[in-house]
Motif scaffolding. Structure first.
Motif, mmCIF file in Angstrom:
data_model
loop_
_atom_site.group_PDB
_atom_site.id
_atom_site.type_symbol
_atom_site.label_atom_id
_atom_site.label_comp_id
_atom_site.label_asym_id
_atom_site.label_seq_id
_atom_site.Cartn_x
_atom_site.Cartn_y
_atom_site.Cartn_z
ATOM 1 N N LEU A 1 0.835 -1.200 0.000
ATOM 2 C CA LEU A 1 0.000 0.000 0.000
ATOM 3 C C LEU A 1 0.875 1.257 0.000
ATOM 4 O O LEU A 1 0.587 2.211 -0.728
ATOM 5 C CB LEU A 1 -0.967 0.011 1.182
ATOM 6 N N ALA A 2 1.942 1.278 0.786
ATOM 7 C CA ALA A 2 2.842 2.442 0.792
ATOM 8 C C ALA A 2 3.410 2.679 -0.604
ATOM 9 O O ALA A 2 3.475 3.817 -1.076
ATOM 10 C CB ALA A 2 3.964 2.246 1.802
ATOM 11 N N SER A 3 3.788 1.605 -1.274
ATOM 12 C CA SER A 3 4.331 1.712 -2.631
ATOM 13 C C SER A 3 3.286 2.264 -3.593
ATOM 14 O O SER A 3 3.580 3.120 -4.437
ATOM 15 C CB SER A 3 4.809 0.333 -3.093
ATOM 16 N N ARG A 4 2.058 1.803 -3.473
ATOM 17 C CA ARG A 4 1.002 2.274 -4.373
ATOM 18 C C ARG A 4 0.596 3.720 -4.060
ATOM 19 O O ARG A 4 0.220 4.471 -4.958
ATOM 20 C CB ARG A 4 -0.185 1.328 -4.314
ATOM 21 N N LEU A 5 0.684 4.097 -2.796
ATOM 22 C CA LEU A 5 0.444 5.494 -2.441
ATOM 23 C C LEU A 5 1.497 6.387 -3.096
ATOM 24 O O LEU A 5 1.181 7.446 -3.642
ATOM 25 C CB LEU A 5 0.455 5.686 -0.925
ATOM 26 N N ALA A 6 2.750 5.943 -3.045
ATOM 27 C CA ALA A 6 3.831 6.718 -3.667
ATOM 28 C C ALA A 6 3.631 6.806 -5.175
ATOM 29 O O ALA A 6 3.780 7.877 -5.769
ATOM 30 C CB ALA A 6 5.183 6.090 -3.340
ATOM 31 N N ALA A 7 3.287 5.694 -5.803
ATOM 32 C CA ALA A 7 3.119 5.665 -7.258
ATOM 33 C C ALA A 7 1.984 6.577 -7.713
ATOM 34 O O ALA A 7 2.039 7.149 -8.809
ATOM 35 C CB ALA A 7 2.869 4.237 -7.731
ATOM 36 N N SER A 8 0.961 6.732 -6.885
ATOM 37 C CA SER A 8 -0.187 7.559 -7.263
ATOM 38 C C SER A 8 -0.063 9.000 -6.779
ATOM 39 O O SER A 8 -0.916 9.829 -7.068
ATOM 40 C CB SER A 8 -1.475 6.945 -6.699
ATOM 41 N N CYS A 9 0.989 9.302 -6.060
ATOM 42 C CA CYS A 9 1.170 10.625 -5.467
ATOM 43 C C CYS A 9 1.556 11.667 -6.513
ATOM 44 O O CYS A 9 2.272 11.366 -7.469
ATOM 45 C CB CYS A 9 2.262 10.546 -4.399
ATOM 46 N N ARG A 10 1.091 12.885 -6.303
ATOM 47 C CA ARG A 10 1.518 13.994 -7.156
ATOM 48 C C ARG A 10 2.980 14.303 -6.866
ATOM 49 O O ARG A 10 3.460 14.087 -5.749
ATOM 50 C CB ARG A 10 0.679 15.244 -6.876
ATOM 51 N N LYS A 11 3.685 14.806 -7.858
ATOM 52 C CA LYS A 11 5.089 15.157 -7.673
ATOM 53 C C LYS A 11 5.219 16.200 -6.570
ATOM 54 O O LYS A 11 4.401 17.115 -6.464
ATOM 55 C CB LYS A 11 5.688 15.716 -8.957
ATOM 56 N N ASN A 12 6.263 16.032 -5.761
ATOM 57 C CA ASN A 12 6.601 16.966 -4.685
ATOM 58 C C ASN A 12 5.543 17.053 -3.582
ATOM 59 O O ASN A 12 5.398 18.077 -2.928
ATOM 60 C CB ASN A 12 6.926 18.349 -5.247
ATOM 61 N N PHE A 13 4.832 15.960 -3.393
ATOM 62 C CA PHE A 13 3.899 15.829 -2.273
ATOM 63 C C PHE A 13 4.265 14.559 -1.516
ATOM 64 O O PHE A 13 5.025 13.731 -1.995
ATOM 65 C CB PHE A 13 2.453 15.714 -2.762
#
Length: 185
Positions: free
Chosen positions: A99-111
């Motif tokens: 889940l942490a990995s998928r949160l990162a992958a879906s995150c906007r740049k610089n957030f």
């Protein structure tokens, strides 16, 4: 050689932050993965990781160049151990890591994107959160919280369950679930 030089500067900058905090352990470099609270519990693991993520963004901005970070943080149980015989490595596994990995992958740049579990462990001040649902592979609709790193840098110096309400919404389907979650915000 410019790429290698830039990557080396980036790794040095991130590692120099991690090495100063005994509550954080670096697991890998590609993707850059940290844990806090493993193997020894850390009460403030969520704040520790968020502050580290904010520091990462700050240092990357100082490096210059076209580098942006996407960081996901989730709090929950993990399994870890040494893997391999000839060339061994310590690694962590489980739904929390995924889940942490998928949160990162879906995150906007610089957030920095937090799960609701992690958000519940972090105080509101001095951070600026934006809450919204996102579609996560293998999870369905998940409530997440983006941290505005630029807004958090002035005041400050990559973990397993989904709420029962979200699980129920996932069974009904994405469009109906999205309307329900959006109305709760």
């Amino acid at each position: 050689t410019q790429t290698i030089t830039l990557l080396n500067r980036l790794m040095h900058a991130l590692d120099s932050i991690v090495i100063t905090n005994p509550a954080i352990n670096k697991i890998k470099s590609n993707p850059y993965m940290l844990v806090s609270g493993c193997p020894d519990p850390v009460v403030e693991h969520a704040v520790t990781l968020l502050e580290t993520a904010i520091q990462f963004h700050h240092h990357v901005a100082q490096l210059g160049g076209d580098i942006s970070l996407r960081i996901g943080i989730h709090s929950g149980p993990i399994c870890g151990g040494v893997v391999g015989d000839l060339k061994w490595v310590y690694d962590v596994f489980g739904d929390t890591v995924n889940l942490a990995s998928r949160l990162a992958a879906s995150c906007r740049k610089n957030f920095v994107r937090l799960s609701s579990d992690t958000r519940g462990l972090v105080p509101t001040e001095p951070y600026s959160f934006t809450q919204h649902p996102i579609q996560i592979k293998g999870k369905g609709l998940v409530r997440c919280h983006d941290v505005d790193v630029a807004g958090s840098m002035s005041g400050a110096w990559q973990f397993d369950s989904v709420s029962p309400r979200t699980e129920e919404a996932n069974r009904r389907g994405p469009s109906e679930s999205l309307k329900e979650l959006e109305s709760e915000f």
